[in-house]
Each structure stands twice: as structure tokens, then as C-alpha cells.
Design a protein around this motif. Sequence first.
Motif, PDB file in Angstrom:
ATOM      1  N   LEU A 164       0.833  -1.212   0.000  1.00 14.91           N
ATOM      2  CA  LEU A 164       0.000   0.000   0.000  1.00 14.91           C
ATOM      3  C   LEU A 164       0.863   1.256   0.000  1.00 14.91           C
ATOM      4  N   LYS A 165       0.369   2.277  -0.706  1.00 18.15           N
ATOM      5  CA  LYS A 165       1.007   3.601  -0.626  1.00 18.15           C
ATOM      6  C   LYS A 165       0.715   4.184   0.758  1.00 18.15           C
ATOM      7  N   PRO A 166       1.500   5.163   1.202  1.00 14.15           N
ATOM      8  CA  PRO A 166       1.146   5.858   2.445  1.00 14.15           C
ATOM      9  C   PRO A 166      -0.302   6.375   2.343  1.00 14.15           C
ATOM     10  N   HIS A 167      -1.054   6.195   3.369  1.00 18.75           N
ATOM     11  CA  HIS A 167      -2.477   6.564   3.459  1.00 18.75           C
ATOM     12  C   HIS A 167      -3.383   5.674   2.597  1.00 18.75           C
ATOM     13  N   GLY A 168      -2.800   4.669   1.952  1.00 19.51           N
ATOM     14  CA  GLY A 168      -3.622   3.705   1.221  1.00 19.51           C
ATOM     15  C   GLY A 168      -4.443   2.888   2.209  1.00 19.51           C
ATOM     16  N   ARG A 169      -5.466   2.199   1.677  1.00 21.96           N
ATOM     17  CA  ARG A 169      -6.336   1.474   2.617  1.00 21.96           C
ATOM     18  C   ARG A 169      -6.547   0.015   2.236  1.00 21.96           C
ATOM     19  N   LEU A 170      -6.605  -0.789   3.262  1.00 21.72           N
ATOM     20  CA  LEU A 170      -6.884  -2.221   3.115  1.00 21.72           C
ATOM     21  C   LEU A 170      -8.322  -2.432   3.576  1.00 21.72           C
ATOM     22  N   VAL A 171      -9.165  -2.881   2.647  1.00 28.07           N
ATOM     23  CA  VAL A 171     -10.588  -3.033   2.968  1.00 28.07           C
ATOM     24  C   VAL A 171     -10.898  -4.534   2.997  1.00 28.07           C
ATOM     25  N   MET A 172     -11.546  -4.952   4.067  1.00 25.36           N
ATOM     26  CA  MET A 172     -11.689  -6.399   4.275  1.00 25.36           C
ATOM     27  C   MET A 172     -13.058  -6.765   4.796  1.00 25.36           C
ATOM     28  N   SER A 173     -13.417  -8.025   4.573  1.00 26.73           N
ATOM     29  CA  SER A 173     -14.581  -8.584   5.242  1.00 26.73           C
ATOM     30  C   SER A 173     -14.188  -9.989   5.670  1.00 26.73           C
ATOM     31  N   ASP A 174     -14.531 -10.337   6.904  1.00 26.90           N
ATOM     32  CA  ASP A 174     -14.178 -11.659   7.433  1.00 26.90           C
ATOM     33  C   ASP A 174     -15.159 -12.045   8.528  1.00 26.90           C
ATOM     34  N   PRO A 175     -15.338 -13.347   8.747  1.00 25.19           N
ATOM     35  CA  PRO A 175     -16.070 -13.764   9.943  1.00 25.19           C
ATOM     36  C   PRO A 175     -15.256 -13.445  11.198  1.00 25.19           C
ATOM     37  N   THR A 176     -15.963 -13.182  12.294  1.00 24.96           N
ATOM     38  CA  THR A 176     -15.321 -13.007  13.605  1.00 24.96           C
ATOM     39  C   THR A 176     -16.156 -13.772  14.625  1.00 24.96           C
ATOM     40  N   CYS A 177     -15.544 -14.077  15.756  1.00 25.62           N
ATOM     41  CA  CYS A 177     -16.283 -14.830  16.772  1.00 25.62           C
ATOM     42  C   CYS A 177     -15.778 -14.424  18.153  1.00 25.62           C
ATOM     43  N   GLU A 178     -16.698 -14.081  19.027  1.00 22.87           N
ATOM     44  CA  GLU A 178     -16.310 -13.631  20.372  1.00 22.87           C
ATOM     45  C   GLU A 178     -16.194 -14.794  21.352  1.00 22.87           C
ATOM     46  N   GLN A 179     -16.654 -15.985  20.945  1.00 22.04           N
ATOM     47  CA  GLN A 179     -16.578 -17.138  21.865  1.00 22.04           C
ATOM     48  C   GLN A 179     -15.302 -17.929  21.604  1.00 22.04           C
ATOM     49  N   PRO A 180     -14.782 -18.599  22.650  1.00 25.38           N
ATOM     50  CA  PRO A 180     -13.622 -19.460  22.395  1.00 25.38           C
ATOM     51  C   PRO A 180     -14.047 -20.667  21.559  1.00 25.38           C
ATOM     52  N   MET A 181     -13.149 -21.138  20.722  1.00 23.77           N
ATOM     53  CA  MET A 181     -13.424 -22.377  19.966  1.00 23.77           C
ATOM     54  C   MET A 181     -12.432 -23.425  20.420  1.00 23.77           C
ATOM     55  N   ASN A 182     -12.881 -24.681  20.505  1.00 20.56           N
ATOM     56  CA  ASN A 182     -11.974 -25.742  20.961  1.00 20.56           C
ATOM     57  C   ASN A 182     -10.963 -26.096  19.861  1.00 20.56           C
ATOM     58  N   ASP A 183      -9.929 -26.848  20.260  1.00 23.31           N
ATOM     59  CA  ASP A 183      -8.848 -27.173  19.313  1.00 23.31           C
ATOM     60  C   ASP A 183      -9.327 -28.042  18.162  1.00 23.31           C
ATOM     61  N   GLU A 184     -10.312 -28.889  18.450  1.00 28.14           N
ATOM     62  CA  GLU A 184     -10.804 -29.757  17.378  1.00 28.14           C
ATOM     63  C   GLU A 184     -11.394 -28.906  16.246  1.00 28.14           C
ATOM     64  N   LEU A 185     -12.147 -27.887  16.611  1.00 29.17           N
ATOM     65  CA  LEU A 185     -12.682 -26.974  15.588  1.00 29.17           C
ATOM     66  C   LEU A 185     -11.541 -26.203  14.923  1.00 29.17           C
ATOM     67  N   ARG A 186     -10.699 -25.615  15.756  1.00 27.54           N
ATOM     68  CA  ARG A 186      -9.608 -24.770  15.244  1.00 27.54           C
ATOM     69  C   ARG A 186      -8.714 -25.526  14.265  1.00 27.54           C
ATOM     70  N   ASN A 187      -8.477 -26.833  14.551  1.00 32.60           N
ATOM     71  CA  ASN A 187      -7.526 -27.588  13.732  1.00 32.60           C
ATOM     72  C   ASN A 187      -8.190 -28.430  12.652  1.00 32.60           C
ATOM     73  N   ASP A 188      -9.482 -28.223  12.436  1.00 32.04           N
ATOM     74  CA  ASP A 188     -10.178 -28.923  11.352  1.00 32.04           C
ATOM     75  C   ASP A 188      -9.927 -28.136  10.061  1.00 32.04           C
ATOM     76  N   ASP A 189      -9.060 -28.690   9.218  1.00 38.88           N
ATOM     77  CA  ASP A 189      -8.618 -27.936   8.021  1.00 38.88           C
ATOM     78  C   ASP A 189      -9.784 -27.549   7.118  1.00 38.88           C
ATOM     79  N   ARG A 190     -10.745 -28.469   6.984  1.00 43.04           N
ATOM     80  CA  ARG A 190     -11.856 -28.194   6.072  1.00 43.04           C
ATOM     81  C   ARG A 190     -12.759 -27.085   6.638  1.00 43.04           C
TER      82      ARG A 190
END
Length: 322
Positions: A164-190
Motif C-alpha cells: 500500500l502507498k502511504p495513506h492507502g487502505r486495506l478493505v476487508m470482510s471476514d467472519p469473527t467470533c467472540e466465543q472461544p473455539m476448541n482445538d478440534e474446531l480450530r484444527n479442522d482444516d476443512r
Amino acid sequence: MSYLEATNTLYKEAALTPDVGLCCTTNPIWELPGLKIPRIMQEMNYGCGSTVHARDLTNNPKMLYVGVGGGMELLQFSYFNRQKGGVIGIDVVDEMLEASRKNFKEAEEQNDWFKSEFVELKKGDAMNLPVEDNSIDVAAQNCLFNIFKAEDLKKAIAEMYRVLKPHGRLVMSDPTCEQPMNDELRNDDRLRALCLSGSLPIAEYVKALTDAGFGTIEIRARKPYRILDPKNYPTDELIYIESIEVAAIKDPMPADGPCIFTGKAAIYYGDDDYLDDKAGHVLLKNQPLAICDKTAGALQALGRNDIYFSESTFHYDGGGCC
Ligand SMILES: C[S@@+](CC[C@H](N)C(=O)[O-])C[C@H]1O[C@@H](n2cnc3c(N)ncnc32)[C@H](O)[C@@H]1O
């Protein structure tokens, strides 16, 4: 197979056989005068929000889009910069690049203003972008970074910052989650590749951006996304996932820390016409002033009883302090 290889395999399949429900979006499809989005692009919309905001796109910005999918958002970005190579599109999956190339041909037939050459498609990895330093005004990614594990996410954000140039912007959309997730979920590649089990709480997501050096952050939308329930997923409790739209701006990092706009406002209702905090903020009487979280904290610390502070709406749409 690593989780990155599993991700590539999943998106190779999604390129060869469009999967309408893959990253179900609650977002309406952008309708603009003279812009037609081919059906195949809508079917291959694998994002969870929009990264296309007209106010980012003035003055023919040079744009970069990482993780092209069916190409819908690249077509929408091209609408705002109708020049050869105005948008660079990067993807690590050959089949996705090929599918989007075909979709741009179809878009050309349906939109007399559009030419496939407006989009320069390149094979490349989000963690090692084939793009020059300081060359991009607006960079975007939708529903890709949430898949990455911490070290890879750090590299991908650093790459966006670099190009990015100075003052350039990165615009994004992503899922977020406020709850903890267990390792089985976290490490499920699919599940990770499906944008279901990699998501971070908003504060961690924002910290990853400010740690990379982005001095201004805007949270522009926050919406319901998915539920992981114990009957269908390896979890004992119901997990609620949201999606956010965020812009990270390559402003210099202020000495007292980043400006993070989450949609708070301050309203002065005292005896004078205005309140000047002598730190760069003038609050006109009974007029809401959009403030970043840092300024909200500083104004609250004044201990006055004539300023009202609204909660974060997570729908910041410009203006205000800093
Ligand atoms: C969830 S899809 C999102 C597609 C598109 N952004 C959209 O909103 O429809 C993720 C995209 O990122 C691509 N991708 C996966 N890993 C990548 C990587 N390491 N670097 C670049 N692109 C990648 C996939 O091929 C796919 O096109």
C-alpha cells in the motif's frame, strides 16, 4: 496435507463446480447504474460482506484484490477505475484464476463499459504478493484472512501493508467470533477453509492490523453470519459467528496509539455553544461527533457531566475526530 493445501483443494473444487452456499452472504449484491453482475459471479460469491465502498474509490485508485473467487468484487472495483490494469487480482489456485478469467469475459458481454483488460490476474500467494512496495491505493480481501493461522495471518497483513502507498487502505470482510473455539474446531482444516473455524474476536483481529502498523482502523459493519451447533459440529456449546467489514488505513501510527473507529459518538450538551478539548476536538452543542475509541476514553477521563457517549455501533461511516 497442511491446512493451506486443504484450502487450495477446497477452492479448486469451488472453482470447477460453483457452490452457491459455500460462504453464504447476508449482503445484498451491489447494484450500480449500468453494472450487471453475471449470474455465475453471483453463484461464486464466496465472501461474507462487501469490500466495495464508493467513498474509498475516488480518483481512479490503483487497486489490488487478493483471493479473487468468481471475480464479482473485482468487477465492482473496476466500475470505479475503468483503465487497463486498474485492478490487480491475485489467487494461489490456478482453477480459480481460470474461472474468474472466464467470468470476466461474460461480464464484458453484459457490460458495455467493461473490458477484461481492466483486471490484471496474477498467480500468487497472499503471504508473498507479486506486487511492488508502496504501489496500491486500495487493497482488498474478502473471507480469506480468517482462514489463516496466526503466523500466516501476520505475514499476509504485513504484505498488504508493504504494497500500500502511504495513506492507502486495506478493505476487508471476514467472519469473527467472540466465543472461544476448541482445538478440534480450530484444527479442522476443512472447517477452517470453509471460513467457519478460524475466526478471531474483533479486538484480536484489529490488534493484528495495528501491530502491522496501520494507524487508523474503521469497523464499518457487523452482521450475523453462522451458527456452529453441537449436532453438526464438534462443539459442546452453540457458537455464534458474525462477519465484519473493516478498513485499515496506512496512516502513521499516532504516538498515543491507533485510532480505532467502532461507531462511537460524543454529544456535548453543556451551557456553551461548543466544547474545545484543546486536543483537536471541537464538539458543537447537540451535534454528534464521531470519535475513535481512544478519544472516547480521553473525553470520558475529563469526568464532565455534559457529554453523552453513545455505544459502539460497529457501523462507522466516516467523519469525526483524529
Ligand atoms: C473464501 S474465497 C473468497 C473469494 C472472494 N474473495 C469472494 O468474496 O467471493 C477465498 C479465495 O482465496 C483464494 N486463496 C486461498 N488461499 C490463498 C492464498 N494463500 N493466497 C491467495 N489466494 C488464496 C481461494 O482460491 C479463493 O479464491
